[in-house]
Write an enzyme that holds these catalytic residues in place. Sequence first.
Site, PDB file in Angstrom:
ATOM      1  N   HIS A 194      -9.905   9.208   8.698  1.00 17.51           N
ATOM      2  CA  HIS A 194      -9.963   7.890   9.329  1.00 17.51           C
ATOM      3  C   HIS A 194      -8.581   7.240   9.391  1.00 17.51           C
ATOM      4  O   HIS A 194      -8.436   6.024   9.257  1.00 17.51           O
ATOM      5  CB  HIS A 194     -10.944   6.975   8.599  1.00 17.51           C
ATOM      6  CG  HIS A 194     -11.850   6.218   9.518  1.00 17.51           C
ATOM      7  ND1 HIS A 194     -13.027   6.737  10.013  1.00 17.51           N
ATOM      8  CD2 HIS A 194     -11.745   4.979  10.053  1.00 17.51           C
ATOM      9  CE1 HIS A 194     -13.603   5.858  10.793  1.00 17.51           C
ATOM     10  NE2 HIS A 194     -12.844   4.772  10.852  1.00 17.51           N
ATOM     11  N   ASP A 251     -16.930   9.987   7.495  1.00 19.24           N
ATOM     12  CA  ASP A 251     -15.933   9.700   6.456  1.00 19.24           C
ATOM     13  C   ASP A 251     -15.855   8.228   6.085  1.00 19.24           C
ATOM     14  O   ASP A 251     -15.027   7.823   5.273  1.00 19.24           O
ATOM     15  CB  ASP A 251     -14.541  10.192   6.889  1.00 19.24           C
ATOM     16  CG  ASP A 251     -14.065   9.550   8.188  1.00 19.24           C
ATOM     17  OD1 ASP A 251     -14.857   8.830   8.818  1.00 19.24           O
ATOM     18  OD2 ASP A 251     -12.911   9.791   8.581  1.00 19.24           O
ATOM     19  N   TYR A 283     -21.420   5.712  14.861  1.00 18.47           N
ATOM     20  CA  TYR A 283     -21.632   5.298  13.476  1.00 18.47           C
ATOM     21  C   TYR A 283     -23.142   5.179  13.299  1.00 18.47           C
ATOM     22  O   TYR A 283     -23.804   4.511  14.086  1.00 18.47           O
ATOM     23  CB  TYR A 283     -21.012   3.926  13.190  1.00 18.47           C
ATOM     24  CG  TYR A 283     -19.515   3.910  13.029  1.00 18.47           C
ATOM     25  CD1 TYR A 283     -18.904   4.492  11.922  1.00 18.47           C
ATOM     26  CD2 TYR A 283     -18.711   3.269  13.965  1.00 18.47           C
ATOM     27  CE1 TYR A 283     -17.530   4.447  11.761  1.00 18.47           C
ATOM     28  CE2 TYR A 283     -17.333   3.215  13.812  1.00 18.47           C
ATOM     29  CZ  TYR A 283     -16.751   3.807  12.708  1.00 18.47           C
ATOM     30  OH  TYR A 283     -15.395   3.761  12.553  1.00 18.47           O
TER      31      TYR A 283
END
Length: 499
Positions: free
Chosen positions: A362, A268, A239
């Site tokens: 996700h 996403d 991330y």
Amino acid sequence: MGKISVEELSKHNTVDDAWIVINGTVWDVTKFAPTHPGGSEIIHEYLGGDASNAYNEVHGPSVAEKHLDASENKGRLDESTVTDEWRSKQADQHEGSTPLPEEGRPPLDAIINLHDFEEAAKRTHSRKTWAFQMTAANDCFTRDANADFYKRIWFRPRVMVGVKNATTQATVLGQKFKLPIFSSPAALAKLSHPEGELAMARGLAASGSTIIACANASYSFAEIAGALPANHPIFYQLYMNKDRSISENLIKEVSKNPNLKAITVTADLPVVGKREDDERVKIEATYKASKNMQSQNVKRDNKGSGLARATGSFIDPDLKWEDITWLKSITDVPIFVKGIQCAADARKALDYGCAGIYISNHGGRAVDTAQPSILTLLEIQANCPEVLEQMEVFIDGGIRRGTDVLKAICLGASAVCLGRPFLYAVGYGQEGVEHAVEIIRDELETAMQMIGITSLDQAHPGLLNTSELDPYVYRGDTHPWARKIVRRNLQTRPLKSKL
């Protein structure tokens, strides 16, 4: 380094002078708390007190030392100053996610499919853990559609072709695996089992697969990699942090591991979605409403206080395609983009030199009503099949059967990834993960033989009937008939003259 009394510890209970205890060590978290990936509020619940139970629930033992400077270690808590009253107060402040009694969990040999693992987790996980793992965004339409759309693809088997000797072996990025099934990068596996990602990594490796280590894992990347056999391949999920220097240092650190095959950059989830089951349980299921008046001065997120929001507060919403170029300049590890949801972005990933794409919404946890992952794979087939030929392609979302795996492979995926099923399976530890892999491997092999192939490189779209989904597949990057409306200057009611 001296010992710290309870009396001294309790004096440091403000956001400007913040000490906490973690497993007997007293830390000054004044500077760290605002940058904590899970948000400062969680830490502020325990100022001047003991945060060990809350910490151990989701983190491995080395995480604190990794993220806190040695100068912030104030010493060990003086146990001789600890009273029963103080311990009771600390326990009362923490309302943990204690699992339900083990007798509610069916024996592992009674588990015969991945749905059984889910049912076992539902019966034995704490309310908080279950909500965090199973929930999805808003009304969960995308989560449910991910699985449903696989059921709407039909096989067209070939018979009398000789399928006695079949293998599920696959090669990804030049590495051979016993089967093309990896773990999705799922966060906080320690909520399911004390060994969390360590047990998951060992189970996957023993089964001829591997783990995609999550940036929000309970254990560090080094610890997860260390749980694998020597020279065993591993993937890492990133991330992007709002503080790019943190991401840069992290990438450089993990890139030192010679067994790291790829870094998947999650795209996403620029912001954390609204996951209502998680919000209803709220972060207080782990971090009970504060009795420390100082934390009442901390600005709270009006969007909710679920565990997902708390653990995702550090994610940079300003991630751009140009960042792929920057990432490639600081590491020679192949880069994947995780979260591809349309053919146009798959094409962009190829243009920016990515080694692979990871088709994902996700698990339905990003924007609800995003199209199911398998539909995105069909869209890429229809619009830019060259992407599938020039990059590795991972896909997750709704995969629960070996038949689902085979359908994705037939449509051009290199490998599939499972998130929730492995989080549920690791509730049984390493043995549970191995059992889960063997279940789906056997289902995959059986399905291959049933449709007339003996190796996955023989899989192709002609073995499928996708006609139910074909009307949903977009051709082109724009809407087939609707156009963007740009309103012209419209007349408004004229003002009446005051004369």
